[in-house]
Design an enzyme around this catalytic site. Structure first.
Site, PDB file in Angstrom:
ATOM      1  N   GLY A 190       0.975  -1.406  -0.074  1.00  0.00           N
ATOM      2  CA  GLY A 190       0.171  -0.311  -0.340  1.00  0.00           C
ATOM      3  C   GLY A 190       1.006   1.318  -0.191  1.00  0.00           C
ATOM      4  CD  GLU A 413      -5.487  32.063  -7.012  1.00  0.00           C
ATOM      5  OE1 GLU A 413      -6.091  31.103  -7.582  1.00  0.00           O
ATOM      6  OE2 GLU A 413      -4.515  32.019  -7.497  1.00  0.00           O
ATOM      7  CG  ASP A 488      -2.258  27.641 -12.903  1.00  0.00           C
ATOM      8  OD1 ASP A 488      -1.763  27.320 -11.726  1.00  0.00           O
ATOM      9  OD2 ASP A 488      -2.331  28.591 -12.839  1.00  0.00           O
TER      10      ASP A 488
END
Length: 599
Positions: A190, A413, A488
């Site tokens: 995991g 934003e 971005d």
């Protein structure tokens, strides 16, 4: 042992002290100056003397006892005889027997004691300098471990699998009556923090058999052959305590693929692995010894280690879903006083991808924040602050932005927020902030309604639109570009490239994958992507990636241009309040629509 040595030394010194105390010399005689002694001899006042080297003692005729010290004086005996003085001569005093013993054997005894002391010190704890080949496994007592399966939540399937192992050990006849054999090994696989070690602790707390715990790195040592010797010693101890469980944490430290090391077949790590393979499933069966191991890198383990007969079961410990996160939050919040406005379901929904360790950290951060604010209970505001801190970093209010940078960040934003709000099918908007956090000057946060395991092409294209919304808003409202969109653009380009090369979502290139991952097992990470396509295909990939990103940019720009007044309003509100939520934006959208209808 060294404590008892100090006790014996103290007793011996006490005996010497008492002996000397009771063996005090008698009351001292009168001290005469040597010249006065000679004068007494010449006057006939001395009756007898006792000579012991240069020390002279004696008695005068009036009964007075005296003593004096004589330097080299050869004529002394002649003068004494001339005056008819009785002369006694004695040999020099011999030292006491214990002093002779100490002077003879004392240095040797001290050296032996120091050697024993340092050997005991070196062998204390984990630094067993004289026992390199001994296993460092710790036998966990069921009384010492307080963790049980009740403390493990969110991974029910994995928990049920290991519970069955404990039932095997407690009641083997229940399973063996039908010919079934107890599994020899269980591998817990995991992501970091998903609860593998916690599950092992719960096994130790629940099992009524000896539990040996050791880390994979404890086998490896700088001396050749030590690792293999420690493996042998560990299994010898386990065999004597069977039935029992051996837990090896981070087994990838010793179980990596053979042939990838720097030393070939003589690599110390490979010798350790070979011995581990033999002990787990060799000619000598280890009945009643179950090996539980944990790793987050099963891809680098040697195939011989993973085969049935060694690790019969591979139990995946997944990152919990929404239901699992709710259960984990309930477990970790038991000891924390919670306010009535705290909704664990909402917190669980707002933490997609969080592991059990992340959620435990989130609750701990919330409790610390509430304590810092001198509250009696942890409320919703504390959890919001803690989640933002964990997801986006600490608020950097000390970082002063000038008005121009603040304006750039607000429009950037606002662009992200409006594209996310006005594009149906995207994750719901949660919060927008222009307070610097971590390495970002501002943050737009979206919270998914539920966990997603597969993504459609339409969803990914809309995610690209949201990513490009910041740059589109800058160009539209400010007329220039800034470096604030760097992250971005990087994420958008990477997402578009994966859509083309991994997921076959390009109409021009078709349902194909391009580029094979090359992984160096010894280094344990991906370091290259093999180029298995032509130069023309590479050009086509670049063009397709550019087309997808540019289309997303144009869609975002067109949407923001259409809602220019709303963009200005959101940016203005951000400059005033610094942080706004979905309710603020919903109200603003409603006000703008009302104003348009009125006009």
């Amino acid at each position: 042992m060294y404590k008892s040595i100090f006790i014996w030394l103290f007793i011996v010194m006490s005996v010497f002290f008492v002996f000397n105390l009771f063996n005090t010399p008698p009351k001292s005689d009168k001290e005469l100056i040597f010249s006065d002694f000679l004068a007494s001899v010449n006057s006939g006042a001395v009756e007898e003397v006792t000579i012991k080297e240069n020390n002279i003692g004696g008695r005068l005729k009036d009964g007075t006892k005296f003593k004096t010290y004589a330097a080299s004086y050869p004529e002394l005996v002649k003068e004494l005889r001339d005056k008819d003085v009785r002369i006694n001569a004695k040999p020099p005093d011999q030292p006491p027997w214990y002093m002779t013993f100490l002077l003879s054997w004392g240095p040797l005894i001290i050296i032996v004691l120091i050697w024993i002391f340092f050997m005991r010190q070196m062998q204390a704890g984990g630094n067993k300098a004289m026992s390199f080949g001994k296993s460092r496994a710790k036998v966990v007592s069921d009384k010492a471990v307080k963790i049980t399966f009740a403390d493990v939540a969110g991974i029910e399937e994995a928990k049920n699998e290991v519970q069955e192992i404990i039932e095997f050990l407690r009641d083997p006849q229940k399973f063996s009556r039908l010919g079934g054999k107890i599994p020899k090994g269980v591998l817990l696989v995991g992501a970091p923090g998903s609860g593998k070690t916690l599950l092992a602790k719960a096994i130790a707390g629940e099992a009524a058999v000896p539990f040996f715990s050791i880390s994979g790195s404890d086998f490896v040592e700088m001396f050749v052959g030590v690792g293999a010797s420690r493996v042998r010693d560990l299994f010898d101890q386990a065999k004597k305590s069977a039935p029992c469980i051996i837990f090896i944490d981070e087994i990838d430290a010793v179980g990596r693929h053979r042939g990838a090391g720097l030393g070939g077949g003589h690599d110390e790590r490979e010798q350790t692995l070979n011995q581990l393979l033999v002990e787990m499933d060799g000619f000598e069966g280890k009945e009643g010894v179950i090996i539980v191991a944990a790793t987050n890198r099963p891809d680098v383990l040697d195939p011989a280690l993973l085969r049935p007969g060694r690790f019969d079961r591979q139990i995946v410990v997944p990152v919990p879903d929404v239901k699992g996160r709710i259960e984990i939050l309930k477990v970790h919040s038991k000891a924390i006083p919670m306010a009535d406005d705290v909704e664990l379901e909402k917190i669980a929904r707002g933490t997609p991808g969080f592991t059990g360790a992340d959620l435990a950290n989130l609750i701990n951060e919330a409790a610390l924040i509430a304590a810092r604010r001198s509250k009696d209970k942890v409320d919703k505001e504390d959890f919001e602050f803690a989640r933002d801190k964990v997801l986006m970093g600490v608020e950097r209010r000390s970082m002063v932005l000038n008005d121009e940078e603040k304006r750039n960040t607000a429009y950037h934003e606002a662009g992200h927020a409006l594209v996310a709000k006005l594009t149906p099918g995207t994750d719901p908007l949660h919060k927008v902030s222009i307070i610097p956090r971590g390495r970002a000057l501002g943050v737009t946060q979206q919270l998914p309604i539920d966990d997603k395991y597969t993504y459609s092409k339409d969803y990914l294209l809309k995610a690209l639109n949201v990513l490009m919304g910041g740059r589109a808003a800058e160009e539209l409202a400010l007329g220039h570009m800034t470096t604030g969109a760097g992250n971005d653009l990087e994420r958008a380009t990477e997402l578009a490239r994966r859509m083309v090369t991994e997921w076959g979502m390009s109409e021009m290139l078709g349902p194909l994958t391009f580029g094979k991952k090359e992984e160096q097992i010894f280094l344990g990470r991906e370091i290259a992507r093999h180029k298995d396509y032509s130069e023309k295909t590479a050009v086509d990939i670049d063009e397709e990636v550019k087309r997808i990103v540019m289309e997303a940019y144009e869609v975002s720009k067109k949407l923001l241009k259409k809602n220019r007044s709303l963009l200005e309003a959101v940016a203005k509100l951000l400059l005033e309040k610094e942080t706004i939520d979905l309710a603020d934006i919903d109200q603003m959208v409603k006000d703008v629509k009302t104003a348009k209808k009125a006009s």
